[in-house]
Scaffold this active site. Sequence first.
Site, mmCIF file in Angstrom:
data_model
loop_
_atom_site.group_PDB
_atom_site.id
_atom_site.type_symbol
_atom_site.label_atom_id
_atom_site.label_comp_id
_atom_site.label_asym_id
_atom_site.label_seq_id
_atom_site.Cartn_x
_atom_site.Cartn_y
_atom_site.Cartn_z
ATOM 1 N N HIS A 167 54.568 74.804 -43.497
ATOM 2 C CA HIS A 167 54.501 73.405 -43.969
ATOM 3 C C HIS A 167 54.378 72.435 -42.796
ATOM 4 O O HIS A 167 54.762 71.273 -42.914
ATOM 5 C CB HIS A 167 55.724 73.024 -44.813
ATOM 6 C CG HIS A 167 56.130 74.077 -45.809
ATOM 7 N ND1 HIS A 167 55.615 74.148 -47.085
ATOM 8 C CD2 HIS A 167 56.961 75.148 -45.681
ATOM 9 C CE1 HIS A 167 56.144 75.196 -47.711
ATOM 10 N NE2 HIS A 167 56.953 75.829 -46.888
ATOM 11 N N SER A 288 35.578 57.236 -25.938
ATOM 12 C CA SER A 288 35.395 56.148 -26.886
ATOM 13 C C SER A 288 34.624 55.035 -26.193
ATOM 14 O O SER A 288 34.795 54.804 -24.991
ATOM 15 C CB SER A 288 36.763 55.634 -27.338
ATOM 16 O OG SER A 288 36.656 54.290 -27.779
ATOM 17 N N LYS A 294 40.559 57.157 -24.028
ATOM 18 C CA LYS A 294 40.386 58.183 -25.062
ATOM 19 C C LYS A 294 39.719 59.455 -24.577
ATOM 20 O O LYS A 294 38.817 59.442 -23.750
ATOM 21 C CB LYS A 294 39.531 57.605 -26.194
ATOM 22 C CG LYS A 294 40.321 56.649 -27.067
ATOM 23 C CD LYS A 294 41.286 57.380 -27.959
ATOM 24 C CE LYS A 294 41.047 56.975 -29.388
ATOM 25 N NZ LYS A 294 41.685 57.859 -30.317
ATOM 26 N N GLU A 301 36.640 68.375 -34.575
ATOM 27 C CA GLU A 301 36.550 67.690 -35.873
ATOM 28 C C GLU A 301 35.277 68.083 -36.612
ATOM 29 O O GLU A 301 35.277 68.288 -37.836
ATOM 30 C CB GLU A 301 36.586 66.171 -35.667
ATOM 31 C CG GLU A 301 37.938 65.682 -35.175
ATOM 32 C CD GLU A 301 37.878 64.232 -34.719
ATOM 33 O OE1 GLU A 301 38.518 63.400 -35.355
ATOM 34 O OE2 GLU A 301 37.201 63.931 -33.725
#
Length: 469
Positions: A167, A288, A294, A301
């Site tokens: 979990h 970024s 960043k 992703e």
Amino acid sequence: MSNKNNNNKTNKNKLWGGRFDHGPAEAMELLNASIHFDKRLAEEDITGSIAHATMLATQGIISDADLSEIKRGLAQISEEIAAGQFDFKIEQEDIHMNIEARLSDIIGEPAGRLHTARSRNDQVATDFRLWTRSSLDSIVIELKAFQKALLGLAEQHVETLIPGTTHLQAAQPVSLAHHLLAYVEMAGRDVARLGDCRKRMNLSPLGAGALAGTSFPIDRDMTAKLLGFSAPMQNSIDAVSDRDFALEFLAALTISATHLSRMAEEIVIWSSQPYSYIVLDDAFSTGSSIMPQKRNPDGAELIRAKVGRIMGNLVAMLTVMKGLPLAYGKDMQEDKEAVFDSVDHFILSLKALTGMVATLSVNKDAMAAATMKGHITATDLADWLVQNLNIPFRRAHEITGSLVGMADQKKCELDKLSLSDMQSIEADITDGIYDVLDPRRALNSRSSLGGTAPSAVKEQLKLWKEQLK
Ligand code: ARG
């Protein structure tokens, strides 16, 4: 696109236009054509044609002179395609007719004998099996490279503690190697699934004709052998009408892409600042345009997202095949893009993920610090109560729960509770209990087969290294 209307008498198809008055409407031609994607089958189409023509000559159905002309013409076409000089024409609909039409330009009449005892139906089924088989083989090689990258990283981290989670909550300490080896197992089953799929895929439809076989004395064993198939398919109707080999392949890719997406998700989480377990190499990170600090895991992703289209392709193709009457239907022309797309995006994802694994750096301190949180050795404490005080496990679970509640109240971990605190909940507890609260001890203790103890993980590593040699 040239302007065509229904009365155009000049654009009748040369290969099948005999009984037609005029050529197709523009929308029909565009709808019907597959050349813009099935040109990817060109090499397989040529290979299949050479095998077919060789068999025809051996059986005395065409002459040796025709065979050598056909081979010469096909070799030239192969070179033209490789050199980017082949003019793929939409009027010729698909790759099969483009190649045959060009062959006719190059060698003249003998080209017209190539299609003896063959239909585009068995031809396309053959080409597509050949293409899918070779993609499958490339994917198996890539999956093994992925497994090797995982093994390489795992070998360095048999002793590296991370919080094992269920979990996504701290559960029990495990080693990073153990966690990575879980993905090696998944990829191993992916390889095995593809291997099973390959066995059923590797049968030859060639010689099934349009659907019913042929009256020519062909030798299907010979063409099967020439094309590396294990045998001819036994039923000509089935041979031209099923695409379950492609469905099975897409299903196997979908399962494997699902595995990749899980790892990608963990990379996204682990590289985020609250975790900081890993840092992706520059080669697999993005920046970024506004936030200079960043380092984004765009690659991970995208791998996480790619499963969407790969699964979508499976569903699309299942939907195309569902309810189709036997034998061939043009619906089945829609089979190829699904497979091409899944193969392209799967291989790209897999190569990128392999690169990420091979180059990422591990922050052992962050992993160790996380392992000290979340009462991760609570199960060990309960086990100690069972083993040392002979308390039934359910009762031990309850006592441990109370101790966890007390630690939470005091805002500390279990090992910071004093012995008298512990004894206020269970009087018989002795200070031996502190031994089992150390995560490393907990790790070392789980030495059952397949468990997380270094001794067990080393066994798993050994088996995989053997297998991937
Ligand atoms: N381009 C077609 C396909 O991919 C080839 C087979 C055409 N067969 C036919 N009977 N029209 O399915």
